[in-house]
Motif scaffolding. Structure first.
Motif, PDB file in Angstrom:
ATOM      1  N   GLU A   1      37.203 -43.601  -7.202  1.00 53.90           N
ATOM      2  CA  GLU A   1      36.439 -44.658  -6.004  1.00 53.90           C
ATOM      3  C   GLU A   1      36.765 -45.934  -6.601  1.00 53.90           C
ATOM      4  OE1 GLU A   1      35.456 -44.256  -2.627  1.00 53.90           O
ATOM      5  OE2 GLU A   1      36.050 -42.043  -2.838  1.00 53.90           O
ATOM      6  N   ASP A   2      36.566 -46.423  -8.089  1.00 52.98           N
ATOM      7  CA  ASP A   2      36.446 -47.067  -8.492  1.00 52.98           C
ATOM      8  C   ASP A   2      38.378 -47.661  -8.798  1.00 52.98           C
ATOM      9  OD1 ASP A   2      34.074 -47.356  -8.764  1.00 52.98           O
ATOM     10  OD2 ASP A   2      34.249 -47.423 -11.519  1.00 52.98           O
ATOM     11  N   LEU A   3      38.881 -47.031  -8.833  1.00 52.68           N
ATOM     12  CA  LEU A   3      40.916 -47.071  -8.881  1.00 52.68           C
ATOM     13  C   LEU A   3      40.979 -47.423  -7.139  1.00 52.68           C
ATOM     14  CD1 LEU A   3      43.699 -46.557 -10.560  1.00 52.68           C
ATOM     15  CD2 LEU A   3      42.874 -44.488 -10.125  1.00 52.68           C
ATOM     16  N   LYS A   4      40.648 -47.056  -6.296  1.00 53.66           N
ATOM     17  CA  LYS A   4      40.892 -47.169  -4.937  1.00 53.66           C
ATOM     18  C   LYS A   4      40.208 -48.179  -4.988  1.00 53.66           C
ATOM     19  CE  LYS A   4      40.503 -42.352  -2.539  1.00 53.66           C
ATOM     20  NZ  LYS A   4      39.497 -42.132  -1.725  1.00 53.66           N
ATOM     21  N   ALA A   5      39.138 -49.098  -4.591  1.00 61.36           N
ATOM     22  CA  ALA A   5      38.897 -50.064  -4.621  1.00 61.36           C
ATOM     23  C   ALA A   5      39.642 -51.111  -5.507  1.00 61.36           C
ATOM     24  CB  ALA A   5      37.609 -50.131  -5.057  1.00 61.36           C
ATOM     25  N   ASP A   6      40.473 -50.671  -7.289  1.00 53.29           N
ATOM     26  CA  ASP A   6      40.958 -52.051  -8.114  1.00 53.29           C
ATOM     27  C   ASP A   6      42.455 -51.817  -7.168  1.00 53.29           C
ATOM     28  OD1 ASP A   6      38.654 -52.044  -9.062  1.00 53.29           O
ATOM     29  OD2 ASP A   6      39.598 -51.019 -10.881  1.00 53.29           O
ATOM     30  N   MET A   7      43.330 -50.581  -6.989  1.00 48.37           N
ATOM     31  CA  MET A   7      44.586 -50.363  -5.782  1.00 48.37           C
ATOM     32  C   MET A   7      44.143 -51.105  -4.475  1.00 48.37           C
ATOM     33  SD  MET A   7      44.988 -47.062  -6.247  1.00 48.37           S
ATOM     34  CE  MET A   7      46.596 -46.576  -5.049  1.00 48.37           C
ATOM     35  N   GLU A   8      43.081 -51.599  -3.639  1.00 48.52           N
ATOM     36  CA  GLU A   8      43.010 -52.484  -2.825  1.00 48.52           C
ATOM     37  C   GLU A   8      43.122 -53.930  -2.823  1.00 48.52           C
ATOM     38  OE1 GLU A   8      39.539 -51.835  -0.061  1.00 48.52           O
ATOM     39  OE2 GLU A   8      40.297 -49.178   0.146  1.00 48.52           O
ATOM     40  N   VAL A   9      42.755 -54.424  -4.509  1.00 45.44           N
ATOM     41  CA  VAL A   9      42.143 -55.479  -4.667  1.00 45.44           C
ATOM     42  C   VAL A   9      44.022 -56.010  -4.602  1.00 45.44           C
ATOM     43  CG1 VAL A   9      41.535 -57.353  -6.414  1.00 45.44           C
ATOM     44  CG2 VAL A   9      40.065 -55.679  -5.367  1.00 45.44           C
ATOM     45  N   THR A  10      44.354 -55.238  -5.968  1.00 50.79           N
ATOM     46  CA  THR A  10      46.124 -55.710  -6.118  1.00 50.79           C
ATOM     47  C   THR A  10      46.626 -55.795  -4.986  1.00 50.79           C
ATOM     48  OG1 THR A  10      45.387 -54.646  -8.587  1.00 50.79           O
ATOM     49  CG2 THR A  10      48.008 -54.604  -7.428  1.00 50.79           C
ATOM     50  N   ALA A  11      47.216 -54.950  -3.445  1.00 46.95           N
ATOM     51  CA  ALA A  11      48.183 -54.521  -3.232  1.00 46.95           C
ATOM     52  C   ALA A  11      46.861 -56.097  -2.598  1.00 46.95           C
ATOM     53  CB  ALA A  11      47.754 -53.160  -1.853  1.00 46.95           C
ATOM     54  N   ALA A  12      45.801 -56.681  -2.433  1.00 49.06           N
ATOM     55  CA  ALA A  12      46.627 -57.425  -1.333  1.00 49.06           C
ATOM     56  C   ALA A  12      46.840 -59.000  -1.979  1.00 49.06           C
ATOM     57  CB  ALA A  12      45.014 -57.719  -1.486  1.00 49.06           C
ATOM     58  N   ILE A  13      46.323 -58.603  -3.051  1.00 50.35           N
ATOM     59  CA  ILE A  13      46.976 -60.325  -4.171  1.00 50.35           C
ATOM     60  C   ILE A  13      48.313 -59.997  -3.861  1.00 50.35           C
ATOM     61  CG2 ILE A  13      48.197 -60.618  -6.402  1.00 50.35           C
ATOM     62  CD1 ILE A  13      44.885 -59.106  -7.820  1.00 50.35           C
ATOM     63  N   VAL A  14      49.085 -58.792  -3.794  1.00 50.60           N
ATOM     64  CA  VAL A  14      50.057 -58.582  -3.646  1.00 50.60           C
ATOM     65  C   VAL A  14      51.078 -59.425  -2.371  1.00 50.60           C
ATOM     66  CG1 VAL A  14      52.490 -57.145  -3.795  1.00 50.60           C
ATOM     67  CG2 VAL A  14      51.019 -57.041  -5.814  1.00 50.60           C
ATOM     68  N   ARG A  15      50.339 -58.750  -1.245  1.00 50.09           N
ATOM     69  CA  ARG A  15      50.309 -59.140   0.303  1.00 50.09           C
ATOM     70  C   ARG A  15      49.988 -60.649   0.025  1.00 50.09           C
ATOM     71  NH1 ARG A  15      48.034 -54.613   1.492  1.00 50.09           N
ATOM     72  NH2 ARG A  15      46.105 -55.815   1.101  1.00 50.09           N
ATOM     73  N   ARG A  16      49.335 -61.365  -0.169  1.00 50.07           N
ATOM     74  CA  ARG A  16      49.478 -62.475  -0.804  1.00 50.07           C
ATOM     75  C   ARG A  16      50.023 -63.656  -1.640  1.00 50.07           C
ATOM     76  NH1 ARG A  16      45.380 -64.284  -4.380  1.00 50.07           N
ATOM     77  NH2 ARG A  16      46.554 -64.742  -5.775  1.00 50.07           N
ATOM     78  N   LEU A  17      50.782 -62.659  -2.721  1.00 48.97           N
ATOM     79  CA  LEU A  17      51.964 -63.541  -3.477  1.00 48.97           C
ATOM     80  C   LEU A  17      53.022 -63.321  -2.498  1.00 48.97           C
ATOM     81  CD1 LEU A  17      51.042 -62.046  -6.855  1.00 48.97           C
ATOM     82  CD2 LEU A  17      51.038 -64.441  -6.640  1.00 48.97           C
ATOM     83  N   ASP A  18      53.890 -62.305  -2.361  1.00 48.77           N
ATOM     84  CA  ASP A  18      55.015 -61.845  -0.807  1.00 48.77           C
ATOM     85  C   ASP A  18      54.820 -63.086   0.147  1.00 48.77           C
ATOM     86  OD1 ASP A  18      57.231 -60.313   0.007  1.00 48.77           O
ATOM     87  OD2 ASP A  18      55.879 -59.987   1.661  1.00 48.77           O
TER      88      ASP A  18
ATOM     89  N   MET B   1      29.187 -30.050 -11.740  1.00 52.98           N
ATOM     90  CA  MET B   1      29.120 -31.291 -11.079  1.00 52.98           C
ATOM     91  C   MET B   1      29.564 -32.737 -11.676  1.00 52.98           C
ATOM     92  SD  MET B   1      29.321 -29.168  -8.561  1.00 52.98           S
ATOM     93  CE  MET B   1      28.525 -30.452  -7.094  1.00 52.98           C
ATOM     94  N   ASP B   2      27.996 -32.997 -12.461  1.00 50.92           N
ATOM     95  CA  ASP B   2      27.944 -34.150 -13.078  1.00 50.92           C
ATOM     96  C   ASP B   2      29.292 -35.249 -12.660  1.00 50.92           C
ATOM     97  OD1 ASP B   2      25.282 -34.069 -12.352  1.00 50.92           O
ATOM     98  OD2 ASP B   2      24.554 -32.947 -14.814  1.00 50.92           O
ATOM     99  N   LYS B   3      29.559 -33.991 -14.558  1.00 51.82           N
ATOM    100  CA  LYS B   3      31.583 -34.522 -14.367  1.00 51.82           C
ATOM    101  C   LYS B   3      32.019 -34.467 -13.123  1.00 51.82           C
ATOM    102  CE  LYS B   3      34.770 -32.971 -17.636  1.00 51.82           C
ATOM    103  NZ  LYS B   3      34.604 -32.876 -19.052  1.00 51.82           N
ATOM    104  N   LEU B   4      32.062 -34.430 -12.343  1.00 47.51           N
ATOM    105  CA  LEU B   4      33.086 -33.830 -11.322  1.00 47.51           C
ATOM    106  C   LEU B   4      31.914 -35.460 -10.114  1.00 47.51           C
ATOM    107  CD1 LEU B   4      35.151 -33.194  -8.767  1.00 47.51           C
ATOM    108  CD2 LEU B   4      32.967 -31.801  -7.670  1.00 47.51           C
ATOM    109  N   ASP B   5      30.934 -35.719 -10.385  1.00 46.97           N
ATOM    110  CA  ASP B   5      30.551 -36.854  -9.511  1.00 46.97           C
ATOM    111  C   ASP B   5      31.187 -37.939 -11.014  1.00 46.97           C
ATOM    112  OD1 ASP B   5      28.744 -35.238  -7.614  1.00 46.97           O
ATOM    113  OD2 ASP B   5      26.655 -35.486  -9.557  1.00 46.97           O
ATOM    114  N   ARG B   6      31.477 -37.712 -11.660  1.00 43.91           N
ATOM    115  CA  ARG B   6      31.472 -39.149 -12.766  1.00 43.91           C
ATOM    116  C   ARG B   6      33.213 -39.523 -12.642  1.00 43.91           C
ATOM    117  NH1 ARG B   6      28.561 -36.486 -16.613  1.00 43.91           N
ATOM    118  NH2 ARG B   6      30.731 -35.693 -17.598  1.00 43.91           N
ATOM    119  N   VAL B   7      33.869 -37.931 -11.683  1.00 45.64           N
ATOM    120  CA  VAL B   7      35.002 -38.162 -11.367  1.00 45.64           C
ATOM    121  C   VAL B   7      35.096 -39.480 -10.385  1.00 45.64           C
ATOM    122  CG1 VAL B   7      37.400 -37.036 -10.695  1.00 45.64           C
ATOM    123  CG2 VAL B   7      36.304 -36.697 -12.972  1.00 45.64           C
TER     124      VAL B   7
END
Length: 88
Positions: free
Chosen positions: A31-48, A20-26
């Motif tokens: 969630e961190d990856l999702k947040a990073d993807m949202e930021v990257t997508a926003a940057i791409v939209r701005r550049l586009d 369960m502890d390992k699952l929490d870390r995963v």
């Protein structure tokens, strides 16, 4: 059979807690990856948007240069006519 004798509810509970502890870390990593993807997508939209805006500006500048080139050609021809006319 000795191995099976050591597997009791405490052992299972400890292993389950580790999982369960390992699952929490995963999940936190996901969630961190999702947040990073949202930021990257926003940057791409701005550049586009910037690329589209720059494309429009380049087209406008090209049109402006064409008009200026045509005007320069007309003025050059007018100057040539004036300089070729006999002085009178």
């Amino acid at each position: 059979m000795r191995l099976m004798e050591k597997v009791d509810l405490t052992f299972i509970a400890t292993q389950l807690q580790r999982m369960m502890d390992k699952l929490d870390r995963v999940q936190a990593d996901v969630e961190d990856l999702k947040a990073d993807m949202e930021v990257t997508a926003a940057i791409v939209r701005r550049l586009d948007t910037s690329v589209h805006a720059l494309t429009g500006e380049i087209r406008a500048l090209t049109g402006q240069q064409d008009r200026q080139r045509q005007k320069l050609d007309r003025l050059t021809k007018a100057v040539e006519r004036i300089t070729q006319e006999p002085a009178g």
